[in-house]
Design a protein around this motif. Sequence first.
Motif, PDB file in Angstrom:
ATOM      1  N   ARG A 132     -16.472  -6.115   2.529  1.00 55.37           N
ATOM      2  CA  ARG A 132     -15.262  -6.336   1.738  1.00 55.37           C
ATOM      3  C   ARG A 132     -15.084  -7.800   1.344  1.00 55.37           C
ATOM      4  O   ARG A 132     -14.202  -8.136   0.563  1.00 55.37           O
ATOM      5  N   GLY A 133     -15.913  -8.667   1.877  1.00 52.37           N
ATOM      6  CA  GLY A 133     -15.757 -10.088   1.629  1.00 52.37           C
ATOM      7  C   GLY A 133     -16.420 -10.537   0.345  1.00 52.37           C
ATOM      8  O   GLY A 133     -17.074  -9.759  -0.355  1.00 52.37           O
ATOM      9  N   PRO A 134     -16.260 -11.820   0.003  1.00 50.99           N
ATOM     10  CA  PRO A 134     -16.898 -12.360  -1.207  1.00 50.99           C
ATOM     11  C   PRO A 134     -18.409 -12.251  -1.103  1.00 50.99           C
ATOM     12  O   PRO A 134     -19.002 -12.617  -0.097  1.00 50.99           O
ATOM     13  N   ARG A 135     -19.017 -11.713  -2.129  1.00 46.55           N
ATOM     14  CA  ARG A 135     -20.459 -11.466  -2.191  1.00 46.55           C
ATOM     15  C   ARG A 135     -20.918 -10.493  -1.113  1.00 46.55           C
ATOM     16  O   ARG A 135     -22.051 -10.526  -0.646  1.00 46.55           O
ATOM     17  N   GLY A 136     -19.979  -9.619  -0.685  1.00 41.83           N
ATOM     18  CA  GLY A 136     -20.316  -8.622   0.326  1.00 41.83           C
ATOM     19  C   GLY A 136     -21.223  -7.535  -0.218  1.00 41.83           C
ATOM     20  O   GLY A 136     -21.322  -7.316  -1.422  1.00 41.83           O
TER      21      GLY A 136
END
Length: 527
Positions: free
Chosen positions: A166-170
């Motif tokens: 769910r994170g940035p660049r996940g």
Amino acid sequence: MADMLPSPLNGEDFARVIGRLEGESTEILVVVNGFTACVYQRRTPADAWLPVCRGELSEHIESVISATLRRRMWWAQVDGSAAAADPASLDIERLTMKTLRKWLRSADDVTGREGEVTQSTRERVAYLAAWRCQFAGCGTDLHTHAPTGRSGRFSYYAHLVASSPRGPRGHAARSARLANEVENIMLLCDACHRLVDRIDPDYYTEELLQGMRRRSIADVKRLLNTLQYPPVEVIAIVGSIAGQVPQFSIHDAEPALWESHLRAANHQPEYLFHIDHQLHDVHASDYWSAVFRALKSDGSQLQRILNGAGRGGAPRPRIAIFPQHSTSVLLVAGRVLGDTGGTYLFQPHRSVAADPKGTRWVWPQRERAHRCDKFLLRVHKTAEPGAREANLMVSLTFGIAPRRLPPGCFDAASNTLGLPTVEVYVEPQDRGIHLIGAPEDLQELGRTLDRAIQILHDEWHVSRVNLFIGAPATAVVTMGQKMQARNQATYVCHESKEYDGVFLPTVEISSTQVLEPKSGQVFELQP
């Protein structure tokens, strides 16, 4: 839609823009994904949503959302890029402080997680970064708190592929697999970490950050390698001058080497032309007998160094030359050493001879602006066609008066030069023992000497050159280095026996040998 949005803002600026909407009668929509936000506004439900700002939605927002403003605010959460979402197609709901605070906690967890990074991985990442922020051009010291100067660890271990899907660049599969991989983590300061994860994560892609990380590691390695100075073979060319034998040790050389980003390969210097207890008289045949014996005993080892032989196939080492000897010996030394790369000359400076800090050989003007017009050239008498002999004067520490030249080179009866003559000189205000104050001075002098030799060899085609020099030690060695075997004339070296006396011949240096003319002794330059 993302192309229409304003430039991304950090948390404080983002909150400031939202606060200014208090006085406007518009509806406000906050679109978020798991870590960043975009804000739109419209006047009526029939109007289209217009972009206001985007970037980091942080705890600063709570201080600007009044009860009045909150009643006009809407909220929508998406799985993909918040900037790329179409606000007209979203399911929206009224914004509550409970929803906002829950999202802020979740965003901090998604972008600030380090639980997956082991201590050994952190140490490796910090080592590769040298405790500096790896964002391009930042380089902040992450061991020091800038406002207070306090030591500590003020860094963030930022994942290129987020540790959470769910994170940035996940990524659904790669996030878990790469969470503790050194190659997937870069060290960042707080500001750069927020920039890539919360302010503008769509722009800072995995590929872009990976490129920054690679360049940072390469730059750190390159810069730290400069701390390891390249080794040099130290060669001392020191001998009796006017009855005084200069003392030299490796401790005399080390400060000059360090200042030039070099280090001694061995603690014991090599000595060239070292003649113990020999009376200094360059006009005596016995003196040159001793010099030639020293050359023959040292020459083979020196030649192996210069040729790179006898070192298991290793290339020729760098050589640092510390010269303080008679003019004629230094000319021979320069001829033997040659003018290939990897040779560093150091000039002795008399005014600091007794300096206990050992700065006698350190270049005094290394940090000063370099002049490109110090060394000049003039032709006193041009060669006629068929001329076979000429004079070369190098007047640096003092001006060489033509009357000091021997018969044949100067005609005392007519007070005129007897041979074609070229002079390399400096203006009177530049003369002195300190005119060679930096390596750049030697480079500039070398170019002027090249031009003088070009006139003698290529334009006049002379086969014999009478050489008269008044110059610092390194300048004399440089002149000797220019006497290489390529179509070289024979140089007849001259020195005076007394101050302001007539210059008399000492040795003749040809392309193949050094000759002492009185006795006929020869040192062969070719091994």
